[in-house]
Scaffold this active site. Structure first.
Site, short mmCIF file in Angstrom:
data_model
loop_
_atom_site.label_atom_id
_atom_site.label_comp_id
_atom_site.label_asym_id
_atom_site.label_seq_id
_atom_site.Cartn_x
_atom_site.Cartn_y
_atom_site.Cartn_z
N SER A 144 -36.09 -6.14 21.67
CA SER A 144 -37.46 -6.39 21.23
C SER A 144 -38.60 -6.08 22.04
O SER A 144 -38.47 -6.11 23.36
CB SER A 144 -37.54 -7.89 20.70
OG SER A 144 -39.08 -8.23 20.29
N TYR A 157 -37.57 -17.06 23.04
CA TYR A 157 -37.28 -15.59 22.39
C TYR A 157 -37.33 -14.54 23.46
O TYR A 157 -36.45 -13.63 23.78
CB TYR A 157 -37.83 -15.58 21.21
CG TYR A 157 -37.54 -14.20 20.37
CD1 TYR A 157 -36.44 -14.30 19.90
CD2 TYR A 157 -38.56 -13.29 20.55
CE1 TYR A 157 -36.08 -12.82 19.02
CE2 TYR A 157 -38.31 -12.08 19.69
CZ TYR A 157 -37.21 -11.87 19.15
OH TYR A 157 -36.71 -10.99 18.49
#
Length: 264
Positions: A144, A157
């Site tokens: 990501s 995250y």
């Protein structure tokens, strides 16, 4: 049809929806065989039926939660029995929860680490020895932009995706000696059901909706990179430029962008 993919066996985790499903469709369009892994077996079976009907592909489904680490060796052994080889593994399973650090329960932190990091490592650990032995293969890890550029409300995250990038970069150097390619994919926000968990309030989706990536577009970029020497895929380009600027001038970016970053 992509000749690099035709007849190759591609394993995809998290294949029951989102970009996992779209990548499976793109592989089938290019004549690849598919081993699909996810928890939601009914969705995998529906996808299998669709791919066989539309593309006459060889597709098998393997119900698995990638946190069931003891089951992963059995699943990969079964895949090898069913297909005879594994040419590529796309580690796509993952999820996120967007909350400030003090609000995020340890259970949620552990859950993200278990799926996003340890599950990915465990699957790679099963596929990589076989690929090394055969002298070829490709591992693609879906990371990501959050792994390159941490922002508020995504501490756990972002930490999980930082870990994925660190692991990927190390494995790439190790695997190269054996003819195995390793690629990291760093997308920004994608218009999938990821945000039904990550952003229950809907605030983040509302603020960034016009910038969200189409999952089919992301899937096409990933599948087109199969069996190439692509080191990283960064989407969208402008967001990756922000990550590069942050790496060079972190204090400046944090100061200027502080209010904007809290719009999750």
């Amino acid at each position: 049809m992509n000749s690099r993919i035709k007849g190759k066996t591609i394993v995809i985790t998290g294949a029951s929806g989102g970009i996992g499903e779209q990548m499976a469709i793109k592989v089938a369009e290019n004549g690849g065989d598919l081993a699909l892994i996810a928890r939601r077996v009914h969705l995998l079976e529906a996808l299998k039926e669709k791919l066989i009907k539309e593309f006459n592909s060889k597709v098998e489904v393997y119900p698995l939660n990638v946190t069931d680490y003891d089951q992963i060796p059995h699943v990969f052994h079964t895949i090898l029995q069913d297909f005879g080889s594994i040419h590529a593994l796309i580690n796509n399973a993952g999820y996120g929860i967007f909350q400030e650090a003090h609000e995020t329960s340890f259970q949620d932190v552990k859950g993200m680490m278990d799926v996003n990091v340890l599950g990915l490592m465990a699957c790679t650990g099963e596929a990589l020895p076989y690929m090394r032995k055969q002298g070829s293969g490709h591992i693609i890890n879906i990371a990501s932009q959050a792994g390159k550029f941490a922002t508020p409300k995504s501490s756990a995250y972002s930490a999980s995706k930082h870990a994925v990038l660190g692991y990927t970069n190390s494995v790439r150097m190790e695997a190269k000696r054996y003819g195995v390619k390793v690629t990291a994919v760093n997308p920004g926000p994608i218009a999938t059901n990821f945000f039904s968990i990550a952003d229950e309030s809907g605030t983040y989706v509302k603020n960034v909706q016009k910038f969200m990536l189409d999952p089919a577009y992301v899937a096409e970029k990933v599948v087109n990179a199969l069996f190439t020497n692509k080191r990283e895929i960064n989407l969208p380009r402008w967001m990756n430029m922000g990550s590069r600027i942050y790496q060079l001038f972190p204090s400046f970016v944090e100061k200027v962008g502080n209010n904007l970053f809290f719009k999750k």
